[in-house]
Design a protein around this motif. Sequence first.
Motif, PDB file in Angstrom:
ATOM      1  N   ARG A  29       0.935  -0.910  -0.210  1.00 55.37           N
ATOM      2  CA  ARG A  29      -0.129   0.022  -0.192  1.00 55.37           C
ATOM      3  C   ARG A  29       0.846   1.030   0.125  1.00 55.37           C
ATOM      4  O   ARG A  29       1.586   1.259   0.413  1.00 55.37           O
ATOM      5  CB  ARG A  29      -0.715   0.314   1.565  1.00 55.37           C
ATOM      6  N   ARG A  30       0.338   2.604  -0.518  1.00 54.36           N
ATOM      7  CA  ARG A  30       1.321   3.326  -0.310  1.00 54.36           C
ATOM      8  C   ARG A  30      -0.162   4.540   0.143  1.00 54.36           C
ATOM      9  O   ARG A  30      -1.185   4.787   0.077  1.00 54.36           O
ATOM     10  CB  ARG A  30       1.493   3.877  -1.785  1.00 54.36           C
ATOM     11  N   PHE A  31       0.990   5.566   0.687  1.00 50.05           N
ATOM     12  CA  PHE A  31      -0.349   6.732   1.743  1.00 50.05           C
ATOM     13  C   PHE A  31       0.571   7.881   1.052  1.00 50.05           C
ATOM     14  O   PHE A  31       1.914   8.282   1.483  1.00 50.05           O
ATOM     15  CB  PHE A  31      -0.487   6.773   3.566  1.00 50.05           C
ATOM     16  N   GLN A  32      -0.019   8.602   1.523  1.00 50.48           N
ATOM     17  CA  GLN A  32       0.020  10.062   1.430  1.00 50.48           C
ATOM     18  C   GLN A  32       0.332  10.901   2.491  1.00 50.48           C
ATOM     19  O   GLN A  32      -0.221  10.852   3.310  1.00 50.48           O
ATOM     20  CB  GLN A  32      -0.467  10.971   0.273  1.00 50.48           C
ATOM     21  N   ASN A  33       2.145  11.806   2.512  1.00 43.32           N
ATOM     22  CA  ASN A  33       2.094  12.401   3.930  1.00 43.32           C
ATOM     23  C   ASN A  33       1.016  13.170   4.444  1.00 43.32           C
ATOM     24  O   ASN A  33       0.960  12.951   5.566  1.00 43.32           O
ATOM     25  CB  ASN A  33       3.207  11.867   4.190  1.00 43.32           C
ATOM     26  N   ASP A  34       0.734  13.881   3.411  1.00 38.43           N
ATOM     27  CA  ASP A  34      -0.015  14.968   3.460  1.00 38.43           C
ATOM     28  C   ASP A  34      -1.515  14.115   4.824  1.00 38.43           C
ATOM     29  O   ASP A  34      -2.164  15.487   5.349  1.00 38.43           O
ATOM     30  CB  ASP A  34      -0.310  15.676   2.811  1.00 38.43           C
ATOM     31  N   ASP A  35      -1.820  13.137   4.303  1.00 33.80           N
ATOM     32  CA  ASP A  35      -3.361  12.667   4.959  1.00 33.80           C
ATOM     33  C   ASP A  35      -2.924  11.767   6.381  1.00 33.80           C
ATOM     34  O   ASP A  35      -3.763  11.481   7.094  1.00 33.80           O
ATOM     35  CB  ASP A  35      -3.822  11.827   3.613  1.00 33.80           C
ATOM     36  N   CYS A  36      -1.444  12.301   6.274  1.00 36.44           N
ATOM     37  CA  CYS A  36      -1.419  11.446   7.799  1.00 36.44           C
ATOM     38  C   CYS A  36      -1.151  11.827   9.099  1.00 36.44           C
ATOM     39  O   CYS A  36       0.410  13.054   8.569  1.00 36.44           O
ATOM     40  CB  CYS A  36      -0.248  10.379   7.886  1.00 36.44           C
ATOM     41  N   ALA A  37      -0.975  12.329  10.015  1.00 35.76           N
ATOM     42  CA  ALA A  37       0.174  12.497  11.050  1.00 35.76           C
ATOM     43  C   ALA A  37       0.534  12.807  11.481  1.00 35.76           C
ATOM     44  O   ALA A  37       1.169  13.774  12.094  1.00 35.76           O
ATOM     45  CB  ALA A  37      -1.773  12.608  12.038  1.00 35.76           C
ATOM     46  N   SER A  38       1.148  11.188  11.293  1.00 33.66           N
ATOM     47  CA  SER A  38       2.124  10.629  11.481  1.00 33.66           C
ATOM     48  C   SER A  38       3.064   9.651  11.140  1.00 33.66           C
ATOM     49  O   SER A  38       1.695   8.710  10.643  1.00 33.66           O
ATOM     50  CB  SER A  38       2.695  10.430  13.395  1.00 33.66           C
ATOM     51  N   PHE A  39       4.432   8.908  11.556  1.00 35.10           N
ATOM     52  CA  PHE A  39       4.249   7.773  10.572  1.00 35.10           C
ATOM     53  C   PHE A  39       3.841   6.732  11.531  1.00 35.10           C
ATOM     54  O   PHE A  39       2.864   6.117  11.278  1.00 35.10           O
ATOM     55  CB  PHE A  39       5.750   7.502  10.982  1.00 35.10           C
ATOM     56  N   ASP A  40       3.011   6.420  12.407  1.00 36.93           N
ATOM     57  CA  ASP A  40       2.394   5.824  13.748  1.00 36.93           C
ATOM     58  C   ASP A  40       0.628   5.471  13.271  1.00 36.93           C
ATOM     59  O   ASP A  40       0.336   5.053  13.399  1.00 36.93           O
ATOM     60  CB  ASP A  40       2.018   6.486  15.162  1.00 36.93           C
ATOM     61  N   ALA A  41       0.555   6.630  12.682  1.00 38.98           N
ATOM     62  CA  ALA A  41      -0.708   6.497  11.992  1.00 38.98           C
ATOM     63  C   ALA A  41      -0.799   5.965  11.045  1.00 38.98           C
ATOM     64  O   ALA A  41      -2.077   5.002  10.654  1.00 38.98           O
ATOM     65  CB  ALA A  41      -1.345   8.330  11.896  1.00 38.98           C
ATOM     66  N   ALA A  42       0.110   6.232  10.192  1.00 37.80           N
ATOM     67  CA  ALA A  42       0.201   5.677   8.916  1.00 37.80           C
ATOM     68  C   ALA A  42       0.050   3.604   8.814  1.00 37.80           C
ATOM     69  O   ALA A  42      -0.754   3.999   8.288  1.00 37.80           O
ATOM     70  CB  ALA A  42       1.332   6.158   8.040  1.00 37.80           C
ATOM     71  N   LEU A  43       1.067   3.669   9.580  1.00 35.07           N
ATOM     72  CA  LEU A  43       1.306   2.022  10.289  1.00 35.07           C
ATOM     73  C   LEU A  43      -0.192   1.731  10.919  1.00 35.07           C
ATOM     74  O   LEU A  43      -0.353   0.770  10.273  1.00 35.07           O
ATOM     75  CB  LEU A  43       2.366   2.461  11.499  1.00 35.07           C
ATOM     76  N   ALA A  44      -0.758   2.202  11.680  1.00 34.29           N
ATOM     77  CA  ALA A  44      -2.104   1.460  12.197  1.00 34.29           C
ATOM     78  C   ALA A  44      -2.693   1.793  11.031  1.00 34.29           C
ATOM     79  O   ALA A  44      -3.393   0.349  10.368  1.00 34.29           O
ATOM     80  CB  ALA A  44      -2.588   3.199  12.870  1.00 34.29           C
ATOM     81  N   ALA A  45      -2.692   2.849  10.102  1.00 32.61           N
ATOM     82  CA  ALA A  45      -3.977   2.899   9.387  1.00 32.61           C
ATOM     83  C   ALA A  45      -3.968   1.556   8.098  1.00 32.61           C
ATOM     84  O   ALA A  45      -4.647   0.760   7.812  1.00 32.61           O
ATOM     85  CB  ALA A  45      -3.665   4.004   8.412  1.00 32.61           C
ATOM     86  N   TYR A  46      -2.459   1.207   7.403  1.00 32.71           N
ATOM     87  CA  TYR A  46      -2.321   0.126   6.883  1.00 32.71           C
ATOM     88  C   TYR A  46      -2.543  -0.709   8.068  1.00 32.71           C
ATOM     89  O   TYR A  46      -3.037  -2.189   6.809  1.00 32.71           O
ATOM     90  CB  TYR A  46      -0.904   0.397   6.321  1.00 32.71           C
ATOM     91  N   LEU A  47      -2.019  -0.870   8.865  1.00 38.47           N
ATOM     92  CA  LEU A  47      -2.557  -2.387   9.511  1.00 38.47           C
ATOM     93  C   LEU A  47      -4.003  -2.740   9.457  1.00 38.47           C
ATOM     94  O   LEU A  47      -4.626  -4.085   9.350  1.00 38.47           O
ATOM     95  CB  LEU A  47      -1.833  -2.720  10.675  1.00 38.47           C
ATOM     96  N   GLY A  48      -4.501  -1.829   9.803  1.00 34.62           N
ATOM     97  CA  GLY A  48      -6.278  -1.811   9.840  1.00 34.62           C
ATOM     98  C   GLY A  48      -6.729  -2.505   8.694  1.00 34.62           C
ATOM     99  O   GLY A  48      -7.586  -3.086   7.987  1.00 34.62           O
TER     100      GLY A  48
END
Length: 309
Positions: A29-48
Amino acid sequence: MALILADVGGTNVRFACARGGVIDAALTRRFQNDDCASFDAALAAYLGQVKVRQIEALTVAVAGPGNGVSARLTNRDWQFDTRDLARSLDIDRVNLMNDLGALGYALDLLDEDGVRVLLPAEPSLAAQMQRLVVGIGTGFNVSPVLSHSGGVTCLLAEAGLGSLPSRMRTPLEAYLDKPAPWVRCVEDVISGPGLSRLHHEATGVRLDARVVLERAALGDAAAMASREVFAHMLGEWVQDLRLLYMPTGGIFLAGSVVRALLDSPARDIFVQTVSAQPTVKSTLPPVAISVITQDEAALLGCLAFSLSA
């Protein structure tokens, strides 16, 4: 057990999951950094999204300085700490590495579709022990890659923060017809934001680097001029890198900016510049120069590092 892999750049973060030493393409998966408050938030979204269970380890490649325990993203206020990440995932092993180092670990795993040769050369077996990865995207950096009997070692560097050499400043200021005090280091001009600023200083028009290259491809004269000067300066800088790191096994360019640039007619300017001897005193043999074209290359490097750690 699953290995979670992350490639954190200045613009986006890519995630993958590997089992049995193989990345599962369906879970990338790929996430835009602007859409995530932090890496932890992006990681949580991915695992979810992927619903991975029984995680064995996490390996993260970060586009910024680090010491193996903590790191920070150069162009965004994201912090990384192995202890915090291990605690949040309830795992014992978290690896932090530089993103250019991850590409270095991937070099021996890329197939012909993952690398495009710009300037061929025939290095000896011994010469292949010393290679250089050069990243040009949101920022700029390099990683020397040393091969040895124990595997591969990718050294840390911050080449993008070094001063701009005169061989690059001369064509820059000739193009602008004025000094460029805004260029404090190499990364200020050799990067995506650097190309954008270069074009703005020359034309008064502020455009994203991607748009500059798109307009150049459509025949916009001003954009073409900026593209050609950028290609010339990049070629001059690669010549300095040849002297600084002696990458007799080849130079591997990576990043969205350099890929778009070298898919254009500006490729000829770059190749002509790097084909010459770096200085009047040097008599170096030819060095192969290639472009890494595989988007997931850094994730492959994360996997290789994770399996060897």
